[in-house]
Design a protein around this motif. Structure first.
Motif, PDB file in Angstrom:
ATOM      1  N   GLY A  24      49.232  27.496  56.290  1.00 57.96           N
ATOM      2  CA  GLY A  24      50.072  26.472  55.687  1.00 57.96           C
ATOM      3  C   GLY A  24      49.388  25.784  54.526  1.00 57.96           C
ATOM      4  O   GLY A  24      50.003  25.523  53.484  1.00 57.96           O
ATOM      5  N   ARG A  25      48.112  25.508  54.692  1.00 62.01           N
ATOM      6  CA  ARG A  25      47.341  24.871  53.615  1.00 62.01           C
ATOM      7  C   ARG A  25      47.311  25.764  52.375  1.00 62.01           C
ATOM      8  O   ARG A  25      47.533  25.299  51.244  1.00 62.01           O
ATOM      9  CB  ARG A  25      45.911  24.588  54.098  1.00 62.01           C
ATOM     10  N   ASN A  30      49.006  27.159  46.891  1.00 68.93           N
ATOM     11  CA  ASN A  30      49.430  28.223  45.965  1.00 68.93           C
ATOM     12  C   ASN A  30      50.615  27.813  45.100  1.00 68.93           C
ATOM     13  O   ASN A  30      50.903  28.489  44.099  1.00 68.93           O
ATOM     14  CB  ASN A  30      49.775  29.489  46.745  1.00 68.93           C
ATOM     15  N   GLN A  31      51.298  26.735  45.463  1.00 67.87           N
ATOM     16  CA  GLN A  31      52.452  26.279  44.685  1.00 67.87           C
ATOM     17  C   GLN A  31      52.138  25.113  43.758  1.00 67.87           C
ATOM     18  O   GLN A  31      53.002  24.678  42.993  1.00 67.87           O
ATOM     19  CB  GLN A  31      53.591  25.883  45.634  1.00 67.87           C
ATOM     20  N   ILE A  32      50.924  24.605  43.802  1.00 69.86           N
ATOM     21  CA  ILE A  32      50.598  23.413  43.023  1.00 69.86           C
ATOM     22  C   ILE A  32      50.713  23.658  41.517  1.00 69.86           C
ATOM     23  O   ILE A  32      51.277  22.839  40.785  1.00 69.86           O
ATOM     24  CB  ILE A  32      49.195  22.885  43.407  1.00 69.86           C
ATOM     25  N   ALA A  33      50.196  24.777  41.046  1.00 64.30           N
ATOM     26  CA  ALA A  33      50.236  25.054  39.604  1.00 64.30           C
ATOM     27  C   ALA A  33      51.678  25.132  39.104  1.00 64.30           C
ATOM     28  O   ALA A  33      52.021  24.570  38.056  1.00 64.30           O
ATOM     29  CB  ALA A  33      49.486  26.340  39.293  1.00 64.30           C
ATOM     30  N   PHE A  34      52.536  25.813  39.852  1.00 67.06           N
ATOM     31  CA  PHE A  34      53.948  25.906  39.453  1.00 67.06           C
ATOM     32  C   PHE A  34      54.616  24.537  39.514  1.00 67.06           C
ATOM     33  O   PHE A  34      55.355  24.152  38.595  1.00 67.06           O
ATOM     34  CB  PHE A  34      54.681  26.893  40.360  1.00 67.06           C
ATOM     35  N   PHE A  35      54.360  23.811  40.592  1.00 66.15           N
ATOM     36  CA  PHE A  35      54.908  22.459  40.749  1.00 66.15           C
ATOM     37  C   PHE A  35      54.560  21.600  39.533  1.00 66.15           C
ATOM     38  O   PHE A  35      55.423  20.926  38.953  1.00 66.15           O
ATOM     39  CB  PHE A  35      54.337  21.846  42.033  1.00 66.15           C
ATOM     40  N   GLY A 130      50.800  18.526  59.421  1.00 63.50           N
ATOM     41  CA  GLY A 130      51.553  18.303  58.198  1.00 63.50           C
ATOM     42  C   GLY A 130      50.673  18.363  56.967  1.00 63.50           C
ATOM     43  O   GLY A 130      49.464  18.084  57.026  1.00 63.50           O
ATOM     44  N   TYR A 131      51.303  18.730  55.834  1.00 66.37           N
ATOM     45  CA  TYR A 131      50.642  18.781  54.530  1.00 66.37           C
ATOM     46  C   TYR A 131      51.544  18.069  53.532  1.00 66.37           C
ATOM     47  O   TYR A 131      52.744  18.361  53.441  1.00 66.37           O
ATOM     48  CB  TYR A 131      50.457  20.222  54.043  1.00 66.37           C
ATOM     49  N   ILE A 132      50.988  17.154  52.771  1.00 64.87           N
ATOM     50  CA  ILE A 132      51.735  16.483  51.709  1.00 64.87           C
ATOM     51  C   ILE A 132      50.870  16.502  50.452  1.00 64.87           C
ATOM     52  O   ILE A 132      49.796  15.890  50.437  1.00 64.87           O
ATOM     53  CB  ILE A 132      52.119  15.037  52.103  1.00 64.87           C
ATOM     54  N   THR A 139      46.148  15.257  44.979  1.00 63.42           N
ATOM     55  CA  THR A 139      45.396  15.303  46.229  1.00 63.42           C
ATOM     56  C   THR A 139      46.257  15.861  47.348  1.00 63.42           C
ATOM     57  O   THR A 139      47.418  15.461  47.501  1.00 63.42           O
ATOM     58  CB  THR A 139      44.918  13.889  46.628  1.00 63.42           C
ATOM     59  N   LEU A 140      45.697  16.758  48.156  1.00 60.73           N
ATOM     60  CA  LEU A 140      46.383  17.251  49.339  1.00 60.73           C
ATOM     61  C   LEU A 140      45.998  16.385  50.531  1.00 60.73           C
ATOM     62  O   LEU A 140      44.814  16.262  50.870  1.00 60.73           O
ATOM     63  CB  LEU A 140      46.029  18.708  49.621  1.00 60.73           C
ATOM     64  N   ILE A 141      46.999  15.776  51.145  1.00 55.13           N
ATOM     65  CA  ILE A 141      46.817  14.983  52.357  1.00 55.13           C
ATOM     66  C   ILE A 141      47.315  15.831  53.511  1.00 55.13           C
ATOM     67  O   ILE A 141      48.393  16.422  53.434  1.00 55.13           O
ATOM     68  CB  ILE A 141      47.603  13.659  52.274  1.00 55.13           C
ATOM     69  N   GLU A 142      46.547  15.910  54.589  1.00 51.13           N
ATOM     70  CA  GLU A 142      46.946  16.759  55.708  1.00 51.13           C
ATOM     71  C   GLU A 142      46.396  16.217  57.018  1.00 51.13           C
ATOM     72  O   GLU A 142      45.449  15.426  57.041  1.00 51.13           O
ATOM     73  CB  GLU A 142      46.453  18.191  55.506  1.00 51.13           C
TER      74      GLU A 142
END
Length: 281
Positions: A24-25, A30-35, A130-132, A139-142
């Motif tokens: 999940g992490r 892997n979607q951060i760059a597109f986001f 969870g991952y936000i 920053t990834l909060i999890e």
């Protein structure tokens, strides 16, 4: 090969859970760059429920689930961007994933950085991790059961002291007039933040930046990841109405979740106020 069915009372299998947590992490990262490439640039439309949606919402949803399905083909997969014309999905697998590909879509489309990717892992219908991805702070909060909460690389907990007049809680607007009447004194007594992202409200509560989060109009994909973090960080979730979890079925037209979450002492104050008011609770 048949899907893994839920087995009440079965202890978590560490390797199964750990494999999914790691996957999940990676899927979110892997979607951060597109986001980030689409932030403030992508065109948007309005759905039938008057919420905004963009091409990026659909793209991230498809990419995250495609990646996870390769490793976990028998898990259940639920997204805010599921087709509203689809039939209600029964969640029969032991593990399920709930995704809000862009939480705070209005902010995202308008170029306001308070927005996120929110992904939750459920086991037997309950959020366990969870991952936000907090775009404003990159920053990834999890976090989740037995794992605690990580704000990037920093371990955090829910605030535990008794609330004071300097305490902050987060919410979303607009409020139903009846709910506003029930909560008016809270707005007068404490300090309020509204970020335009239900997931960020919960993430900042789970990491001890805010006392609590109060909301009456969010959906399960808005709160699943944050609820896992709140509980992992020593906080509580109190529902006003039907509990959102354990989740046994999914549809995008599911009813709203009414709750307060965070500091147990603050939750008790809110619960007494709302239940004592004799309103919808």
């Amino acid at each position: 090969m048949k899907p893994q069915k839920r087995k009440p009372g079965r202890k978590p299998v560490a390797s199964e859970l750990r494999h999914r947590i790691n996957a999940g992490r990676v899927a979110v990262k892997n979607q951060i760059a597109f986001f980030e490439s689409q932030f403030g640039q992508v065109e948007s439309q309005w759905k039938e429920d008057d919420t905004r949606v963009t091409f990026a919402d659909f793209a991230i949803s498809e990419k995250v689930f495609t990646e996870l399905r390769r490793s976990f083909p028998h898990d259940d997969f639920c997204s805010e961007e599921s087709n509203p014309e689809d039939e209600e999905m029964l969640l029969e697998a032991e593990y399920a994933w709930i995704l809000d590909p862009i939480d705070g879509t209005n902010n995202y489309a308008l170029g306001i950085p308070m927005c996120s990717i929110s992904l939750a892992l459920l086991r037997n219908g309950e959020p366990v991790y969870g991952y936000i991805y907090d775009y404003a702070r990159r920053t990834l909060i999890e976090g989740g059961e037995g794992e605690g909460v990580l704000d990037g690389t920093h371990r955090c907990r829910v605030l535990a002291d008794e609330p004071t007049v300097q305490s902050h809680f987060a919410t979303n607007f607009p409020f139903d007039p009846a709910d506003m009447a029930l909560t008016r004194e809270l707005f007068e007594q404490y300090r309020v933040r509204c970020f335009g992202s239900a997931a960020m409200n919960l993430a900042y509560t789970a990491t001890g930046k805010l006392e609590a989060c109060l909301d009456f109009r969010v959906k399960v994909w808005d709160v699943a990841a944050g609820f896992a973090m709140i509980k992992a960080g020593g906080g509580e979730v109190v529902y006003f109405g039907e509990p959102a979890f354990p989740l046994n079925r999914f549809h995008v037209r599911m009813p709203a979740v009414r709750y307060v979450a965070g500091n147990p002492a603050f939750c008790r104050i809110v619960e007494e106020r709302i239940r004592g008011g004799g309103g919808k609770a």
